[in-house]
Design an enzyme around this catalytic site. Structure first.
Site: not given
Length: 250
Positions: A25, A224, A227
């Protein structure tokens, strides 16, 4: 395979310098994506601006089109994509390499075993890379690889990471018939702390020719703690570009 109808005729020229963007990601891009609403804020930094004459991307339908954020919107399509390192990388290298062709392939939450030869992700990446070169009469210049966070969640995955990473690189080079294909590897900065350093040490210690490491540690993370923020992605893209210019172009 054709250029997107949205491109102008003078944009539909073959791309010459092709870069594969692959991994998880953070390569797909989560910069500007709110972790609660899962919405992208739409903010595109100047370093990530589109350039209709110099930077193109291969869509999920294998069409060349003008590259713009989010680069992976139709590739990592089950998640919300935002800013990644690809556009700032392309803008930073275009003056040296000319027209840039980006081949997005990254998919979130994928351990390296899901990138083994024969898997859907691996075969899709290889096929997209081959299609990109065939469609543009261009040359594959490097693979930008940012992956490993998912492998920090179990001892087994962390322990087998070295073997799996080396095999992955060897297989990619073999299947693309490019035995010296440069790999620019991002050393991860996030994941499960229990095995994070184990995976990082493998990445930093990789001993294969034409593999260059760029360490993401220290780049700002979103709330989070997984990321990269948008500014961090911009900086990473420029760092990847500098690594390519310095170590590959010379």
């Amino acid at each position: 395979m054709e250029f997107s109808a949205s491109t102008h005729k003078n944009e539909a020229r073959p791309t010459k310098q092709i870069f594969i963007l692959s991994g998880q990601s953070n390569m797909a891009g989560r910069g500007g994506v709110d972790k609660h609403t899962k919405q992208w804020d739409g903010v595109v930094p100047p370093d990530c601006s589109a350039d209709s004459s110099s930077i193109f991307r291969l869509s999920s339908q294998l069409d060349w089109e003008v590259a713009r954020e989010p680069l992976h919107h139709d590739i990592d399509s089950k998640r919300t994509c935002g800013v990644g390192p690809g556009m700032s990388f392309a803008n930073a290298v275009k003056e040296r390499v000319g027209v840039v062709g980006l081949v997005p392939c990254a998919v979130a939450a994928t351990p390296i075993k899901e990138w083994a030869r024969g898997t859907h992700l691996y075969e899709s990446m290889v096929n997209r890379a081959k299609a990109a070169a065939a469609a543009s009469d261009g040359e594959l210049r490097a693979l930008l690889w940012y992956q490993g966070e998912k492998d920090t969640f179990s001892e087994q995955d962390a322990t087998s990471y070295k073997e799996n990473l080396e095999r992955f690189i060897q297989n990619v080079r073999e299947d693309l018939n490019l035995p010296c294909l440069p790999i620019i590897l991002v050393v991860i900065a996030s994941g499960n702390e229990k095995y994070l350093e184990k995976v990082r040490e493998v990445q930093k210690g990789i001993d294969l020719p034409n593999v260059v490491c760029v360490d993401a540690m220290g780049l700002p993370l979103q709330g989070d703690n997984i990321h990269l923020t948008t500014p961090a992605q911009v900086k990473l893209g420029r760092t990847l570009a500098q690594a390519y210019i310095t170590h590959i172009l010379g």
